[in-house]
Design a protein around this motif. Structure first.
Motif, PDB file in Angstrom:
ATOM      1  N   VAL A 162      38.610  38.014  37.619  1.00 14.60           N
ATOM      2  CA  VAL A 162      38.333  38.859  38.776  1.00 14.60           C
ATOM      3  C   VAL A 162      37.023  39.596  38.545  1.00 14.60           C
ATOM      4  O   VAL A 162      36.897  40.378  37.591  1.00 14.60           O
ATOM      5  N   GLU A 163      36.043  39.312  39.371  1.00 20.01           N
ATOM      6  CA  GLU A 163      34.733  39.947  39.226  1.00 20.01           C
ATOM      7  C   GLU A 163      34.769  41.382  39.735  1.00 20.01           C
ATOM      8  O   GLU A 163      35.334  41.663  40.800  1.00 20.01           O
ATOM      9  N   ALA A 164      34.178  42.285  38.960  1.00 21.21           N
ATOM     10  CA  ALA A 164      34.041  43.668  39.416  1.00 21.21           C
ATOM     11  C   ALA A 164      33.001  43.724  40.527  1.00 21.21           C
ATOM     12  O   ALA A 164      32.039  42.955  40.546  1.00 21.21           O
ATOM     13  N   LYS A 165      33.207  44.623  41.437  1.00 23.37           N
ATOM     14  CA  LYS A 165      32.258  44.803  42.533  1.00 23.37           C
ATOM     15  C   LYS A 165      30.938  45.320  41.970  1.00 23.37           C
ATOM     16  O   LYS A 165      30.926  46.224  41.123  1.00 23.37           O
ATOM     17  N   PRO A 166      29.791  44.746  42.388  1.00 26.45           N
ATOM     18  CA  PRO A 166      28.491  45.220  41.884  1.00 26.45           C
ATOM     19  C   PRO A 166      28.317  46.719  42.119  1.00 26.45           C
ATOM     20  O   PRO A 166      28.689  47.247  43.165  1.00 26.45           O
ATOM     21  N   GLU A 167      27.777  47.388  41.116  1.00 25.51           N
ATOM     22  CA  GLU A 167      27.531  48.827  41.212  1.00 25.51           C
ATOM     23  C   GLU A 167      26.032  49.101  41.195  1.00 25.51           C
ATOM     24  O   GLU A 167      25.255  48.343  40.630  1.00 25.51           O
ATOM     25  N   LEU A 168      25.661  50.217  41.790  1.00 26.77           N
ATOM     26  CA  LEU A 168      24.262  50.617  41.808  1.00 26.77           C
ATOM     27  C   LEU A 168      23.843  51.055  40.406  1.00 26.77           C
ATOM     28  O   LEU A 168      24.542  51.811  39.735  1.00 26.77           O
TER      29      LEU A 168
END
Length: 271
Positions: free
Chosen positions: A28-34
């Protein structure tokens, strides 16, 4: 006995085949963060780089700049400089330059997210000299003239001011490309003394006319703590997000930093 051995062999093959199973692991890929990389150097304008973090199993590892953010920097005098986006994710100032002893506030608005940070430029410490020589291997010396010298030995010399807690960061560029970004140290063991710091670059392809730029920064403690939490890795703040994010001096964001620092730079041309 031959029959028994044959039976055992067949039984072993049966169990080996029966126990073989293809397991499909779902990641499960983590959502991209700034990711924020913001800095202002003494006598330099501020620059802010905004990107998205890269997933651990991402097919495309190209950093994507984050555009259309509102970015500004201010000082204790109340002066405010609104940064201009010069290319996707890169924002630069054009009126406020860094001054030693001054404290700067960073403000970023990206969509609904608001990020702030504060950093102070420490007193300036002069870089006395930089000595660079080609060596056959780290600590191996220059050889007998017949051996190939694939390494550069880089020696930095400066005097640490006594009775002040100082924090340092060293950056090295080779032909304009970053080779070392996160070497940090403090004056715990050399307060008030002459400091010699030795680094090595592996460059078997080096040629006459190549340039090596060595930069010494005096940073404040929160920035030192950020890079310390990164484990002195050479990856910088743009690496993949992980379950244990590093310390940050940003408020409102988990990845990145804001550094106000001095800049002492020496350039070397390969003879």
């Amino acid at each position: 006995m031959k029959i028994i051995n044959t039976f055992l062999l067949a039984l072993t093959i049966f169990f080996t085949i029966s126990c073989t199973e293809i397991i499909d692991i779902s990641v499960v890929e983590a959502k991209p963060e700034l990711v924020v990389e913001a800095f202002i150097g003494a006598d330099d304008f501020a620059q802010v780089l905004l990107t998205n973090s890269i997933g651990l199993v991402a097919n495309d590892t190209t950093l994507q700049g984050v555009s259309n953010a509102q970015v500004s920097i201010s000082n204790s005098k109340g002066e405010v400089d609104v940064l201009t986006e010069v290319k996707a994710g890169t924002y630069v100032s054009d009126s406020i330059k860094g001054v030693s002893g001054e404290t700067y506030q960073l403000h970023i608005k990206q969509g609904e997210k608001i990020i702030t940070a504060t950093s102070t430029i420490p007193p300036r410490i002069m870089l006395d000299s930089v000595r660079i020589t080609k060596v056959i291997y780290p600590t191996g010396g220059q050889g007998n003239g017949q051996q190939k010298t694939d390494f550069f030995e880089v020696n930095l010399f400066f005097v640490d001011p006594a009775q002040l807690k100082n924090y340092y960061r060293v950056l090295i560029n080779y032909n304009g490309k970053s080779e070392l970004r996160n070497l940090i140290f403090n004056d715990r063991f050399n307060d008030g003394k002459l400091v010699k710091n030795t680094l090595y670059l592996l460059k078997p392809e080096s040629k006459r006319g190549d340039t090596i730029s060595v930069e010494l920064q005096c940073i404040d403690k929160p920035v030192f703590t950020y890079f310390e939490s990164m484990g002195n890795s050479a990856m910088g703040p743009r690496n993949s997000s992980s379950p244990a994010n590093p310390y940050t001096n940003l408020v409102g964001n988990t990845l990145g930093y804001f550094s106000a620092h001095t800049v002492e730079r020496k350039d070397y041309i390969v003879p």
